[in-house]
Design a protein around this motif. Sequence first.
Motif, PDB file in Angstrom:
ATOM      1  N   LYS A  59       1.620  28.416 -51.792  1.00 49.28           N
ATOM      2  CA  LYS A  59       1.655  29.301 -52.433  1.00 49.28           C
ATOM      3  C   LYS A  59       0.809  29.311 -52.256  1.00 49.28           C
ATOM      4  O   LYS A  59      -0.475  30.395 -52.259  1.00 49.28           O
ATOM      5  CB  LYS A  59       2.135  30.295 -53.696  1.00 49.28           C
ATOM      6  N   LEU A  60      -0.819  27.887 -53.093  1.00 50.19           N
ATOM      7  CA  LEU A  60      -2.175  28.470 -52.726  1.00 50.19           C
ATOM      8  C   LEU A  60      -2.629  28.119 -51.808  1.00 50.19           C
ATOM      9  O   LEU A  60      -4.038  29.094 -51.137  1.00 50.19           O
ATOM     10  CB  LEU A  60      -2.874  27.074 -53.551  1.00 50.19           C
ATOM     11  N   ASP A  61      -1.363  28.083 -50.068  1.00 51.09           N
ATOM     12  CA  ASP A  61      -2.435  28.031 -49.144  1.00 51.09           C
ATOM     13  C   ASP A  61      -2.645  29.181 -48.503  1.00 51.09           C
ATOM     14  O   ASP A  61      -3.630  29.312 -48.552  1.00 51.09           O
ATOM     15  CB  ASP A  61      -1.853  27.507 -48.610  1.00 51.09           C
ATOM     16  N   GLN A  62      -1.567  29.749 -49.229  1.00 51.10           N
ATOM     17  CA  GLN A  62      -1.374  31.736 -48.811  1.00 51.10           C
ATOM     18  C   GLN A  62      -2.781  32.327 -49.987  1.00 51.10           C
ATOM     19  O   GLN A  62      -3.079  33.213 -48.924  1.00 51.10           O
ATOM     20  CB  GLN A  62       0.304  32.174 -49.047  1.00 51.10           C
ATOM     21  N   ILE A  63      -3.577  31.859 -50.692  1.00 44.26           N
ATOM     22  CA  ILE A  63      -3.863  33.022 -51.394  1.00 44.26           C
ATOM     23  C   ILE A  63      -5.302  32.375 -50.807  1.00 44.26           C
ATOM     24  O   ILE A  63      -6.032  33.257 -50.910  1.00 44.26           O
ATOM     25  CB  ILE A  63      -3.629  32.337 -52.884  1.00 44.26           C
ATOM     26  N   LYS A  64      -5.578  31.143 -50.519  1.00 45.07           N
ATOM     27  CA  LYS A  64      -6.313  30.523 -49.763  1.00 45.07           C
ATOM     28  C   LYS A  64      -6.948  31.763 -48.427  1.00 45.07           C
ATOM     29  O   LYS A  64      -7.955  32.146 -48.515  1.00 45.07           O
ATOM     30  CB  LYS A  64      -6.688  29.202 -49.566  1.00 45.07           C
ATOM     31  N   LEU A  65      -5.480  31.464 -48.128  1.00 49.70           N
ATOM     32  CA  LEU A  65      -6.228  32.111 -46.230  1.00 49.70           C
ATOM     33  C   LEU A  65      -6.522  33.876 -46.369  1.00 49.70           C
ATOM     34  O   LEU A  65      -6.904  34.288 -45.605  1.00 49.70           O
ATOM     35  CB  LEU A  65      -4.136  32.300 -45.437  1.00 49.70           C
ATOM     36  N   ASN A  66      -5.899  34.390 -47.861  1.00 43.84           N
ATOM     37  CA  ASN A  66      -5.921  35.648 -47.924  1.00 43.84           C
ATOM     38  C   ASN A  66      -7.122  36.597 -48.497  1.00 43.84           C
ATOM     39  O   ASN A  66      -6.834  37.063 -48.782  1.00 43.84           O
ATOM     40  CB  ASN A  66      -4.569  36.627 -48.465  1.00 43.84           C
ATOM     41  N   ASN A  67      -8.052  35.587 -49.281  1.00 43.01           N
ATOM     42  CA  ASN A  67      -9.048  35.784 -49.933  1.00 43.01           C
ATOM     43  C   ASN A  67     -10.308  35.237 -49.718  1.00 43.01           C
ATOM     44  O   ASN A  67     -10.860  34.281 -50.429  1.00 43.01           O
ATOM     45  CB  ASN A  67      -8.647  35.159 -51.481  1.00 43.01           C
ATOM     46  N   LYS A  68      -9.837  34.787 -48.203  1.00 39.44           N
ATOM     47  CA  LYS A  68     -11.106  34.179 -48.048  1.00 39.44           C
ATOM     48  C   LYS A  68     -13.005  34.467 -48.001  1.00 39.44           C
ATOM     49  O   LYS A  68     -13.508  33.652 -48.367  1.00 39.44           O
ATOM     50  CB  LYS A  68     -11.494  34.174 -46.196  1.00 39.44           C
ATOM     51  N   ASP A  69     -12.599  35.825 -48.708  1.00 39.15           N
ATOM     52  CA  ASP A  69     -14.112  36.057 -48.561  1.00 39.15           C
ATOM     53  C   ASP A  69     -14.391  35.731 -50.293  1.00 39.15           C
ATOM     54  O   ASP A  69     -15.819  36.333 -51.356  1.00 39.15           O
ATOM     55  CB  ASP A  69     -14.424  37.606 -48.876  1.00 39.15           C
ATOM     56  N   THR A  70     -13.593  36.396 -50.956  1.00 39.70           N
ATOM     57  CA  THR A  70     -13.712  36.209 -52.552  1.00 39.70           C
ATOM     58  C   THR A  70     -12.912  35.060 -53.278  1.00 39.70           C
ATOM     59  O   THR A  70     -13.884  34.573 -54.711  1.00 39.70           O
ATOM     60  CB  THR A  70     -12.667  36.639 -53.430  1.00 39.70           C
ATOM     61  N   LEU A  71     -12.431  33.653 -53.007  1.00 34.11           N
ATOM     62  CA  LEU A  71     -11.636  33.291 -53.747  1.00 34.11           C
ATOM     63  C   LEU A  71     -11.936  32.179 -52.780  1.00 34.11           C
ATOM     64  O   LEU A  71     -11.733  31.753 -51.682  1.00 34.11           O
ATOM     65  CB  LEU A  71     -10.297  33.382 -53.892  1.00 34.11           C
ATOM     66  N   GLU A  72     -12.024  30.690 -53.724  1.00 35.21           N
ATOM     67  CA  GLU A  72     -11.893  29.274 -53.012  1.00 35.21           C
ATOM     68  C   GLU A  72     -10.879  28.700 -53.356  1.00 35.21           C
ATOM     69  O   GLU A  72     -10.885  28.613 -55.398  1.00 35.21           O
ATOM     70  CB  GLU A  72     -13.370  28.242 -53.188  1.00 35.21           C
TER      71      GLU A  72
END
Length: 325
Positions: A58-71
Amino acid sequence: MGCPDTPSTEAAAEETKADIPRFYPIGTPGKPWSDDERNQWKESRKNQRSYKEEVLDKLDQIKLNNKDTLEVVQYGALSNNPERYPLFAVKSKQWNEDKSTLLVTGGVHGYETSGVQGALLFLRTQAATYTEQVNLLVAPCISPWAYEHIERWNADVKDPNRSFKKGSETEESAALMSYLESLNVKEWACHLDLHETTDTDELEFMPAKHAEAGLAYSGEVIPDGFYLVGDSENPNLDFHKTIIDGVEKVTHIVKDESIIGEPAVSDGIILVPVVSLGLCGSITGGKCPATTTEVYPDSPRATDAICNDAQVAAIVSGINYVLEN
């Protein structure tokens, strides 16, 4: 349960140890565990779910979907299996010292599922909308071994949520404290530590805790509903009441006069000395508004989705409180 020791612990200490009946399968009643009993406990634990599938993927997906806002940042790994149990936090990419900085923690007690899944749900659905206004830091699963094994203790029979103290040898707690120190945040704006109170507190985790200490166990009163645990030295009651108001739109609040043996100062709010207890809610220090959420997943009025939504509502309410004050 992220809350402090209940009065049953104190009462049990006064009982004659010879009169203590057996209430837990490991150890001798009235006698603190030795390393032999601790090893017996460790060997009897079973892996019951996947940290990789339920958290890391799920963290991988969050990273993929929020490239401009979250790391996604790795801040450590558990020594008993570093490849299986890396430790991650998610932070705003637009980190700016001039913004308010907020901390969300989950999975300090690995068995408290919505603490982890609620933090991940917030990251998936809400976090990106706040990154321009505040600095966000979310550590969604602080105790991954305990998450997989559905346990309160870690693999070394230590409670991470009594271990947030300087010089802590509990590596889940020590790793997070070290990472936060490295960020050099001058002043935290708020901290929400996401927990649950469950029926297994009464059936498994509190009996194990008392048995390990050589104490008697007389049971727990598990409250039906959501409540918060604040700091008696730094109450910030308006902050807590704002969260209660937000969560009440999602799930029911405990309205009892006493909650886990502590007097309620308002509906669904109790206060304890978080620093001396070594609770995660103490790590931001100072006058920072901080609270421990407690969701009750075993209520007939609760579902997994409601529990996760309640955690998200608590986080959002806390952030909005900071923005409005």
